[in-house]
Design an enzyme around this catalytic site. Structure first.
Site, PDB file in Angstrom:
ATOM      1  CG  ASP A 191      21.549 -45.615   3.666  1.00  0.00           C
ATOM      2  OD1 ASP A 191      22.569 -45.000   4.032  1.00  0.00           O
ATOM      3  OD2 ASP A 191      20.645 -45.965   4.440  1.00  0.00           O
ATOM      4  CG  ASP A 246      24.368 -47.652   9.204  1.00  0.00           C
ATOM      5  OD1 ASP A 246      24.629 -48.569   9.982  1.00  0.00           O
ATOM      6  OD2 ASP A 246      25.206 -46.823   8.819  1.00  0.00           O
TER       7      ASP A 246
HETATM    8  O1  LIG Z   1      23.801 -41.619   6.443  1.00  0.00           O
HETATM    9  P1  LIG Z   1      23.575 -43.057   6.758  1.00  0.00           P
HETATM   10  O2  LIG Z   1      24.527 -43.978   6.120  1.00  0.00           O
HETATM   11  O3  LIG Z   1      22.145 -43.477   6.564  1.00  0.00           O
HETATM   12  O4  LIG Z   1      23.924 -43.179   8.292  1.00  0.00           O
HETATM   13  C1  LIG Z   1      22.999 -42.829   9.253  1.00  0.00           C
HETATM   14  C2  LIG Z   1      23.554 -43.268  10.595  1.00  0.00           C
HETATM   15  O5  LIG Z   1      23.777 -44.669  10.494  1.00  0.00           O
HETATM   16  C3  LIG Z   1      24.259 -45.286  11.676  1.00  0.00           C
HETATM   17  O6  LIG Z   1      23.249 -45.234  12.624  1.00  0.00           O
HETATM   18  C4  LIG Z   1      22.111 -46.014  12.295  1.00  0.00           C
HETATM   19  O7  LIG Z   1      22.477 -47.418  12.239  1.00  0.00           O
HETATM   20  C5  LIG Z   1      22.972 -47.929  13.523  1.00  0.00           C
HETATM   21  C6  LIG Z   1      23.388 -49.370  13.284  1.00  0.00           C
HETATM   22  O8  LIG Z   1      22.347 -50.163  12.813  1.00  0.00           O
HETATM   23  C7  LIG Z   1      21.858 -47.806  14.574  1.00  0.00           C
HETATM   24  O9  LIG Z   1      22.366 -48.245  15.812  1.00  0.00           O
HETATM   25  C8  LIG Z   1      21.422 -46.332  14.688  1.00  0.00           C
HETATM   26  O10 LIG Z   1      20.282 -46.253  15.535  1.00  0.00           O
HETATM   27  C9  LIG Z   1      21.008 -45.808  13.307  1.00  0.00           C
HETATM   28  O11 LIG Z   1      20.727 -44.390  13.373  1.00  0.00           O
HETATM   29  C10 LIG Z   1      25.556 -44.629  12.138  1.00  0.00           C
HETATM   30  O12 LIG Z   1      25.955 -45.143  13.390  1.00  0.00           O
HETATM   31  C11 LIG Z   1      25.416 -43.114  12.241  1.00  0.00           C
HETATM   32  O13 LIG Z   1      26.703 -42.550  12.505  1.00  0.00           O
HETATM   33  C12 LIG Z   1      24.873 -42.585  10.910  1.00  0.00           C
HETATM   34  O14 LIG Z   1      24.700 -41.181  10.999  1.00  0.00           O
END
Ligand SMILES: O=P(O)(O)OC[C@H]1O[C@H](O[C@H]2O[C@H](CO)[C@@H](O)[C@H](O)[C@H]2O)[C@H](O)[C@@H](O)[C@@H]1O
Length: 175
Positions: free
Chosen positions: A58, A60
């Site tokens: 993954d 993020d």
């Molecule tokens: O499917 P993933 O790769 O796990 O993505 C999930 C989401 O990731 C991002 O959001 C997350 O990380 C951001 C940066 O650290 C944070 O600001 C946010 O609170 C987290 O949910 C991304 O911006 C999303 O579009 C993804 O769905």
């Protein structure tokens, strides 16, 4: 004398403790089922003997820290080096809900598989020894390297564009 367990001053505190306890139990149960790879390394290597290994990561919160602004979720230099190194030995895929450019720009690594937009858009390196599976098209990445693309929803792109344009026009009319 103080009691060994804290007194509940209100129903709210009591409910909060129940929720915390339940969360704790759920977390421990989950961890027992899916222990950290770092504490199970020997078990993993033993299990992997004689098998073909592929790595699915993954982005993020795994390769990058969670930050307030998603556009600043950069991975460290060390992490990038570690991913590049492991990808030399095992097919390595980055799985993300993010869109095409975002994930690729953050990693900046070729020779990886990228599954973006929740798997709707998959890109992988060209390996001459392997046949192209159905629904695969060949293209080049931003660095000009040959890649294979699997974009299972591409047939719906005209319809998605139509809906998008219609929404934009409706929004303009409302304004
Ligand atoms: O499917 P993933 O790769 O796990 O993505 C999930 C989401 O990731 C991002 O959001 C997350 O990380 C951001 C940066 O650290 C944070 O600001 C946010 O609170 C987290 O949910 C991304 O911006 C999303 O579009 C993804 O769905």
């Amino acid at each position: 004398m103080k009691s060994s367990s804290p007194r509940h001053t209100s129903t709210r505190d009591y409910n909060h403790e129940i929720v915390s306890a339940n969360t704790d139990v759920a977390y421990r149960t989950w961890m027992a089922k899916y222990p950290s790879a770092l504490s199970s390394f020997e078990r993993i290597t033993n299990f992997a003997k004689g098998k073909r290994i592929a790595l699915f990561l993954d982005y993020d919160g795994t390769l990058s820290p969670i930050v307030d602004n998603p556009d600043f979720a950069f991975m460290s230099i060390d992490m990038r080096a570690a991913v590049a190194k492991v990808a030399k030995y095992f097919p390595t895929a980055i799985i993300s809900g993010r869109s095409h450019d975002k994930v690729y720009d953050f990693l900046g690594l070729t020779d990886l598989y990228y599954a973006r937009s929740h798997g709707m858009d998959i890109m992988g390196p060209v390996r001459e020894s392997s046949d192209d599976p159905p629904n695969c098209i060949r293209s080049t990445d931003k660095q000009g390297k040959g890649v294979k693309l699997f974009q299972i929803a591409s047939e719906f792109l005209p319809m998605i564009d139509e809906v998008f344009n219609s929404l934009v026009n409706t929004t303009k009319e409302i304004k």
